[in-house]
Design a protein around this motif. Structure first.
Motif, mmCIF file in Angstrom:
data_model
loop_
_atom_site.group_PDB
_atom_site.id
_atom_site.type_symbol
_atom_site.label_atom_id
_atom_site.label_comp_id
_atom_site.label_asym_id
_atom_site.label_seq_id
_atom_site.Cartn_x
_atom_site.Cartn_y
_atom_site.Cartn_z
ATOM 1 N N ALA A 23 -9.193 12.301 6.977
ATOM 2 C CA ALA A 23 -8.844 13.397 6.074
ATOM 3 C C ALA A 23 -8.084 12.889 4.852
ATOM 4 C CB ALA A 23 -8.002 14.438 6.816
ATOM 5 N N VAL A 24 -7.164 11.972 5.061
ATOM 6 C CA VAL A 24 -6.418 11.375 3.947
ATOM 7 C C VAL A 24 -7.368 10.604 3.042
ATOM 8 C CG1 VAL A 24 -4.677 9.654 3.351
ATOM 9 C CG2 VAL A 24 -4.224 11.309 5.175
ATOM 10 N N PRO A 37 -3.449 1.880 17.401
ATOM 11 C CA PRO A 37 -3.911 1.357 16.104
ATOM 12 C C PRO A 37 -4.058 2.456 15.062
ATOM 13 C CG PRO A 37 -5.710 1.375 17.695
ATOM 14 C CD PRO A 37 -4.461 1.705 18.450
ATOM 15 N N TYR A 38 -4.335 3.698 15.522
ATOM 16 C CA TYR A 38 -4.499 4.812 14.578
ATOM 17 C C TYR A 38 -3.158 5.212 13.981
ATOM 18 C CZ TYR A 38 -8.915 4.986 17.090
ATOM 19 O OH TYR A 38 -10.118 4.651 17.658
ATOM 20 N N VAL A 39 -2.113 5.266 14.810
ATOM 21 C CA VAL A 39 -0.770 5.543 14.298
ATOM 22 C C VAL A 39 -0.343 4.457 13.319
ATOM 23 C CG1 VAL A 39 1.680 5.682 14.921
ATOM 24 C CG2 VAL A 39 -0.025 6.908 16.278
ATOM 25 N N ALA A 40 -0.634 3.206 13.672
ATOM 26 C CA ALA A 40 -0.257 2.083 12.802
ATOM 27 C C ALA A 40 -0.940 2.193 11.446
ATOM 28 C CB ALA A 40 -0.611 0.763 13.484
ATOM 29 N N ALA A 62 8.482 5.384 3.907
ATOM 30 C CA ALA A 62 7.657 4.394 4.589
ATOM 31 C C ALA A 62 7.559 4.562 6.100
ATOM 32 C CB ALA A 62 8.195 2.989 4.292
ATOM 33 N N ILE A 63 8.443 5.335 6.723
ATOM 34 C CA ILE A 63 8.464 5.422 8.182
ATOM 35 C C ILE A 63 7.970 6.790 8.611
ATOM 36 C CG2 ILE A 63 9.831 5.111 10.261
ATOM 37 C CD1 ILE A 63 9.739 2.634 8.505
ATOM 38 N N ASN A 71 -0.980 3.794 5.597
ATOM 39 C CA ASN A 71 -1.602 4.462 4.460
ATOM 40 C C ASN A 71 -0.654 5.446 3.779
ATOM 41 O OD1 ASN A 71 -3.812 2.995 5.188
ATOM 42 N ND2 ASN A 71 -5.091 4.740 5.771
ATOM 43 N N LEU A 72 0.136 6.165 4.578
ATOM 44 C CA LEU A 72 1.093 7.092 3.982
ATOM 45 C C LEU A 72 2.141 6.349 3.168
ATOM 46 C CD1 LEU A 72 1.658 9.646 6.894
ATOM 47 C CD2 LEU A 72 0.182 9.876 4.895
#
Length: 476
Positions: free
Chosen positions: A326-327, A101-104, A119-120, A109-110
């Protein structure tokens, strides 16, 4: 195994014990290099924001920005809280059989923060890995039918064999094997870039170049490409179907006054952007590249190639959770705006210092909270002091400039408790890169210290450095 050291034992090692262990098990030369300066003889007790507290209680103003890692400063409370929450909840660190879920969330967000169809995302552990992953993606995008990757003549993309093949810094002076098909062009030079493209025309009249890798702002030399140059490179890469990669490992997350430096130029979108350093909030070793959707889909988005580029630690839980926070901090606390405010103070102050010390300061340059002071090599009369330096330094062609800059760094630390460093690229600038949590008073403290140090003059600064190096006692 009673001779193993635990965490408590490590935290209680003395300076001499740390040096001895480094000499035995890490690198004797590293001890000699770092030990030549005062900070090489100090041990840190704690750090917070812009400040480092040494074991003897002295406080040091850290104006290195962690060499790009510490936009958030040391131990940002929100970053610590995010990592504490992850641990207390017993979240799973990494498992390649589960989607994270963190990678997702981080990838989402990026994509929302970056322009166009960037986007990827892919998340390795270091900036060099991100660069190599981006280059590998570009090669696969062209199915191996092209054989050349271009970089600039002042580039710094990392020290691995692949990233090092794209790096043109004197720091990488040893002739390691290079990946095949690399060539370079002049930084910010459109004519040179056009010639490089022409050199690599394919037999059918198309291009043999599969990727162009460049830094929109070169952190190691304090130079930036013009908007005109970047837009023309973008146009030519689009025209010739070349994957354009922007390396923002150092300059990402607000450092130069925009979220990423290329975003100073509205409408400009690379095919891939790389990031690392402050991406992990000063706590997580995480990097990333973000690709335009059509580039990634064509390269990897099929069942056969879905794991063609992967890593054991992809999706490392705490690292991606830390990057999420951080983001969020960088966006919510407006790090680009903070960098612009710091930049206004630094630019004015450094310009005044250059005017007051023309015999020592050749020029200053920078953007946002990333500036540099280029010092002059000094008069020929300094040559009489050079033999006092360690013999190994005498083989360095840039000895005098390194010695002057090193003397300023030593005096800033010894006399004023200010920690700085110099860039590794050709001009050896004294880098001025405060954490983005710094305020105007910290910037003014640095500027006053630098002004007073330069006021000592080159002969006195270098003479003191040479004597202390020779005596092996350079410390505050």
């Amino acid at each position: 195994m009673n001779d193993l050291l635990d965490i408590a034992a490590a935290e209680n090692l003395t300076e001499d014990q740390v040096h001895a262990l480094y000499r035995s098990f890490v690198s004797r030369s590293q001890v000699s290099l770092v030990g030549a300066f005062g900070f090489g003889h100090d041990l840190v007790e704690s750090a917070e924001g812009c400040w480092i507290t040494l074991r003897d209680g002295r406080r040091i103003l850290d104006f290195t920005g962690g060499i790009g890692v510490l936009n958030h400063g040391h131990n940002h409370p929100r970053i610590l809280a995010a990592r504490r929450r992850f641990a207390e909840q017993g979240r799973m660190e990494v498992h390649k059989n589960y989607l994270s879920p963190y990678v997702a969330a981080l990838s989402h967000n990026l994509a929302k923060l970056l322009p166009g169809d960037l986007a990827i995302s892919y998340f390795p552990n270091s900036g060099a890995e991100a660069v190599e992953g981006a280059v590998k993606l570009a090669y696969k995008y062209h199915a191996g039918r092209r054989g050349t990757v271009l970089h600039t003549d002042i580039s710094f993309h990392g020290k691995l064999l692949g990233a090092g093949s794209l790096t043109a810094s004197p720091e990488l002076h040893f002739d390691y094997p290079r990946i095949p098909g690399t060539d370079y062009f002049g930084y910010g030079d459109l004519d040179s870039f056009a010639l490089a493209l022409e050199r690599h025309r394919a037999l059918d009249g198309g291009s043999d170049v599969y990727a162009v890798v460049l830094e929109p702002f070169s952190a190691s030399s304090l130079r930036e490409c013009s908007g005109e140059f970047l837009r023309e490179v973008r146009r030519l890469c689009t025209e010739q179907d070349i994957v354009l990669i922007f390396d923002e490992v150092y300059t990402g997350w607000g450092r130069t006054g925009a979220l990423f430096h290329f975003m100073h130029h509205p409408g400009l979108v690379p095919d891939v952007v790389t990031m690392s350093k402050s991406f992990g909030g000063g706590k997580a070793s995480i990097a990333g590249y973000v690709a335009r959707e059509p580039v990634f889909r064509r390269a990897y988005d099929n069942l056969q190639d879905a794991t063609l580029h992967s890593t054991t630690y992809y999706g490392f839980g705490e690292e991606t959770a830390t990057a999420l926070e951080a983001v969020a901090v960088a966006v919510e606390d407006d790090y680009p705006g903070r960098a612009r405010k710091l930049g206004a103070v630094l630019e004015t102050g450094l310009r005044d210092i250059a005017r007051r010390h023309p015999s020592l300061v050749a020029s200053t340059a920078g953007s946002g909270a990333l500036h540099g002071v280029f010092l002059k090599a000094g008069p020929a009369s300094l040559d009489r002091l050079l033999p006092l330096l360690p013999a190994a330094l005498g083989r360095d062609a840039r000895l005098r400039t390194k010695a002057i800059t090193g003397a300023v760094i030593a005096a800033l630390y010894r006399d004023h408790g200010v920690l700085t460093f110099f860039g590794s690229n050709h001009g050896l600038p004294l880098i001025v890169a405060p954490p983005l949590v710094a305020e105007e008073p910290e910037a003014e403290t640095f500027l006053r210290a630098l002004d007073q140090v330069l006021g000592q003059g080159a002969v006195r600064l270098l003479g003191r450095l040479a004597r202390e190096l020779a005596a092996g006692r350079l410390r505050p």
